[in-house]
Design an enzyme around this catalytic site. Sequence first.
Site, PDB file in Angstrom:
ATOM      1  CD  GLU A   1      27.594  50.004 -35.633  1.00 37.59           C
ATOM      2  OE1 GLU A   1      28.559  50.758 -35.487  1.00 37.59           O
ATOM      3  OE2 GLU A   1      26.924  49.924 -36.691  1.00 37.59           O
TER       4      GLU A   1
ATOM      5  CB  CYS B   1      47.029  61.125 -41.057  1.00 39.72           C
ATOM      6  SG  CYS B   1      48.115  59.949 -40.295  1.00 39.72           S
TER       7      CYS B   1
ATOM      8  CG  HIS C   1      61.773  31.507 -26.913  1.00 40.44           C
ATOM      9  ND1 HIS C   1      60.414  31.312 -26.751  1.00 40.44           N
ATOM     10  CD2 HIS C   1      62.346  31.242 -25.710  1.00 40.44           C
ATOM     11  CE1 HIS C   1      60.184  30.929 -25.499  1.00 40.44           C
ATOM     12  NE2 HIS C   1      61.342  30.881 -24.852  1.00 40.44           N
TER      13      HIS C   1
HETATM   14  C1  LIG Z   1      40.363  60.181 -35.342  1.00 38.17           C
HETATM   15  C2  LIG Z   1      40.991  59.486 -36.522  1.00 38.17           C
HETATM   16  C3  LIG Z   1      41.914  58.496 -36.314  1.00 38.17           C
HETATM   17  C4  LIG Z   1      42.524  57.873 -37.393  1.00 38.17           C
HETATM   18  N1  LIG Z   1      43.432  56.893 -37.139  1.00 38.17           N
HETATM   19  C5  LIG Z   1      44.030  56.263 -38.174  1.00 38.17           C
HETATM   20  C6  LIG Z   1      45.025  55.269 -37.940  1.00 38.17           C
HETATM   21  O1  LIG Z   1      45.368  54.967 -36.792  1.00 38.17           O
HETATM   22  N2  LIG Z   1      45.601  54.684 -39.009  1.00 38.17           N
HETATM   23  C7  LIG Z   1      45.247  55.001 -40.290  1.00 38.17           C
HETATM   24  O2  LIG Z   1      45.803  54.426 -41.224  1.00 38.17           O
HETATM   25  N3  LIG Z   1      44.310  55.940 -40.548  1.00 38.17           N
HETATM   26  C8  LIG Z   1      43.710  56.582 -39.520  1.00 38.17           C
HETATM   27  N4  LIG Z   1      42.786  57.569 -39.779  1.00 38.17           N
HETATM   28  C9  LIG Z   1      42.435  57.848 -41.183  1.00 38.17           C
HETATM   29  C10 LIG Z   1      43.496  58.733 -41.834  1.00 38.17           C
HETATM   30  O3  LIG Z   1      43.631  59.927 -41.095  1.00 38.17           O
HETATM   31  C11 LIG Z   1      43.121  59.033 -43.266  1.00 38.17           C
HETATM   32  O4  LIG Z   1      42.858  57.831 -43.962  1.00 38.17           O
HETATM   33  C12 LIG Z   1      44.246  59.765 -43.976  1.00 38.17           C
HETATM   34  O5  LIG Z   1      44.550  60.976 -43.321  1.00 38.17           O
HETATM   35  C13 LIG Z   1      43.878  60.048 -45.438  1.00 38.17           C
HETATM   36  O6  LIG Z   1      44.956  60.709 -46.049  1.00 38.17           O
HETATM   37  P1  LIG Z   1      44.720  61.681 -47.289  1.00 38.17           P
HETATM   38  O7  LIG Z   1      46.076  62.155 -47.656  1.00 38.17           O
HETATM   39  O8  LIG Z   1      43.891  61.031 -48.299  1.00 38.17           O
HETATM   40  O9  LIG Z   1      43.841  62.903 -46.719  1.00 38.17           O
HETATM   41  P2  LIG Z   1      43.943  63.835 -45.441  1.00 38.17           P
HETATM   42  O10 LIG Z   1      44.867  63.334 -44.443  1.00 38.17           O
HETATM   43  O11 LIG Z   1      42.531  64.084 -45.026  1.00 38.17           O
HETATM   44  O12 LIG Z   1      44.578  65.174 -46.003  1.00 38.17           O
HETATM   45  C14 LIG Z   1      43.922  65.984 -46.923  1.00 38.17           C
HETATM   46  C15 LIG Z   1      44.451  67.396 -46.787  1.00 38.17           C
HETATM   47  O13 LIG Z   1      43.955  68.161 -47.878  1.00 38.17           O
HETATM   48  C16 LIG Z   1      43.664  69.457 -47.440  1.00 38.17           C
HETATM   49  N5  LIG Z   1      42.715  70.051 -48.371  1.00 38.17           N
HETATM   50  C17 LIG Z   1      41.442  69.663 -48.618  1.00 38.17           C
HETATM   51  N6  LIG Z   1      40.898  70.413 -49.601  1.00 38.17           N
HETATM   52  C18 LIG Z   1      41.855  71.279 -49.992  1.00 38.17           C
HETATM   53  C19 LIG Z   1      41.901  72.285 -50.980  1.00 38.17           C
HETATM   54  N7  LIG Z   1      40.859  72.534 -51.790  1.00 38.17           N
HETATM   55  N8  LIG Z   1      43.030  73.010 -51.102  1.00 38.17           N
HETATM   56  C20 LIG Z   1      44.126  72.778 -50.293  1.00 38.17           C
HETATM   57  N9  LIG Z   1      44.119  71.807 -49.349  1.00 38.17           N
HETATM   58  C21 LIG Z   1      43.015  71.065 -49.204  1.00 38.17           C
HETATM   59  C22 LIG Z   1      43.095  69.236 -46.057  1.00 38.17           C
HETATM   60  O14 LIG Z   1      43.216  70.428 -45.284  1.00 38.17           O
HETATM   61  C23 LIG Z   1      43.975  68.104 -45.536  1.00 38.17           C
HETATM   62  O15 LIG Z   1      45.071  68.616 -44.820  1.00 38.17           O
HETATM   63  C24 LIG Z   1      42.179  58.241 -38.716  1.00 38.17           C
HETATM   64  C25 LIG Z   1      41.242  59.255 -38.939  1.00 38.17           C
HETATM   65  C26 LIG Z   1      40.662  59.878 -37.864  1.00 38.17           C
HETATM   66  C27 LIG Z   1      39.670  60.985 -38.108  1.00 38.17           C
END
Ligand SMILES: Cc1cc2nc3c(=O)[nH]c(=O)nc-3n(C[C@H](O)[C@H](O)[C@H](O)COP(=O)(O)OP(=O)(O)OC[C@H]3O[C@@H](n4cnc5c(N)ncnc54)[C@H](O)[C@@H]3O)c2cc1C
Length: 465
Positions: A202, A41, A444
């Site tokens: 798509e 994110c 408003h």
């Molecule tokens: C381009 C893009 C735009 C987006 N825009 C939006 C938005 O506007 N609004 C929204 O709500 N969502 C958005 N998202 C989705 C959002 O980023 C994700 O839903 C969110 O980040 C998920 O959070 P998370 O904590 O589950 O995982 P993540 O944010 O993916 O974090 C997981 C972390 O775990 C770490 N990790 C993985 N495996 C290991 C390991 N074995 N050991 C140590 N660390 C590890 C990774 O390095 C990562 O930093 C977007 C995604 C993308 C790709």
Amino acid sequence: MSYDLIVIGTGPGGYVCAIRASQLGMKVAVLEKRATHGGTCLNVGCIPSKALLHASERYAEAANGFADMGITVNPTLDLAAMLAFKDQGVKGNVDGVEFLLKKNKIDTFQGTGRIVAPGKVEITGANGDKQTLDTKTVVIATGSNSVELPGMPIDEKRIVSSTGALSLQEVPGRLLVIGAGYIGLELGSVWERLGAEVTMVEMLDRIAPGLDGEVARQFQRILAKQGMIFKLGTKVKSVATDGKICTVTLEPAAGGAPETLEVDVVLVAIGRVPNTEGLGLAEIGVKTDNRGRIVVDKRFETSAPGVYAIGDVIDGPMLAHKAEEEGIAVAEILAGQAGHVNYDVIPSVIYTAPEVASVGKTEEELKEASIAYAVGKFPFTANARAKVNRITDGFVKVLADKETDRVLGVPIRGADAGTMIAEAAVLMEFGGSAEDLARICHAHPTLNEAVKEAARAAEHRAIHM
Ligand SMILES: Cc1cc2nc3c(=O)[nH]c(=O)nc-3n(C[C@H](O)[C@H](O)[C@H](O)COP(=O)(O)OP(=O)(O)OC[C@H]3O[C@@H](n4cnc5c(N)ncnc54)[C@H](O)[C@@H]3O)c2cc1C
């Protein structure tokens, strides 16, 4: 060192979970394999994409929208500076997470985490050094990765994922985006505003799957008016690149004659898959489903006792705020409280111009579930603030239960829809009715008055229409 909780991954799910657990008195550590906290994110998702959407929208507005207000400018693009603006925004946010983790006395470890046995997490640092930590519980918050198309390897230069599309060093003349979901539409909008000819391909016969059908159709018309080319019901058969040009072969999803296009960059935005690699899940008995998601119960516990999972790595919409809610809920559950997430009220927003936002059920879902509903619609052309600011594209739709009047869904297409949707979410969280919404005094002139009027319209008593 022994912990009450180790969180693997510091995305919005993981870092929020760690902070809440620490607030509740637990001894907490987080592991992160990236150099910075904040996950997808903050590093390569929500935050950098919104920085570029903001900057490119201002650029397009300065080029086309200021003259009507009596401001004449002739903007020029300094892409390197725009990318630096984005990077600064990311840095401000990831530094903020580091500060919050420190402030909450959470131990942070950089490296890749693996659960080697119940209560034991091994960390492998960038230099290969290993150490093992003891813990009562583990929360897996390892997020998701972009899906690649078979035979079309991502090089992040010509064939890019969303990560590469956030850092293109020049505006591509022609950009082909595979997948018209929110990531493809947002990043396509960025480069289209900066001058690229953008073609969206798509497989389905509609854009933005999951969005109210009427809103999606009108949204597509607006994006097409802005210059985007749509090829719906179309499959990408192959992409080949010589390092300069990409040759893309498309064919109708239903079968038919293929066509070939030449473009400068291809963005593959066909979805994301849970990131569970190398966590040692099978060895400790954590079950995954047929889409690779970790299976959890209502308390977010996996099939291995003491191991929990949240965010993109489990079922549900892959959204940052959903991951955050789960992070708070699981921390509260671990502290013996009644943490929970209301999956019926998770807003989603597409941050294009205009924005599109929705919460709750769509008309299609209500029909499918045979729920009788009333529809109230109010266009921004009849909203005073939208008229004076000339942002009249779009409308608010309120879907209310025919019998009880309870609001079941609200889609909005229009400027600032992403901010406006919050009032619908608050109302729905409290089980409010269309009449409740209609009787709340709205300031408003604001765009939010259109939400109130749509609620009034559900009972055929809108005032300004
Ligand atoms: C381009 C893009 C735009 C987006 N825009 C939006 C938005 O506007 N609004 C929204 O709500 N969502 C958005 N998202 C989705 C959002 O980023 C994700 O839903 C969110 O980040 C998920 O959070 P998370 O904590 O589950 O995982 P993540 O944010 O993916 O974090 C997981 C972390 O775990 C770490 N990790 C993985 N495996 C290991 C390991 N074995 N050991 C140590 N660390 C590890 C990774 O390095 C990562 O930093 C977007 C995604 C993308 C790709």
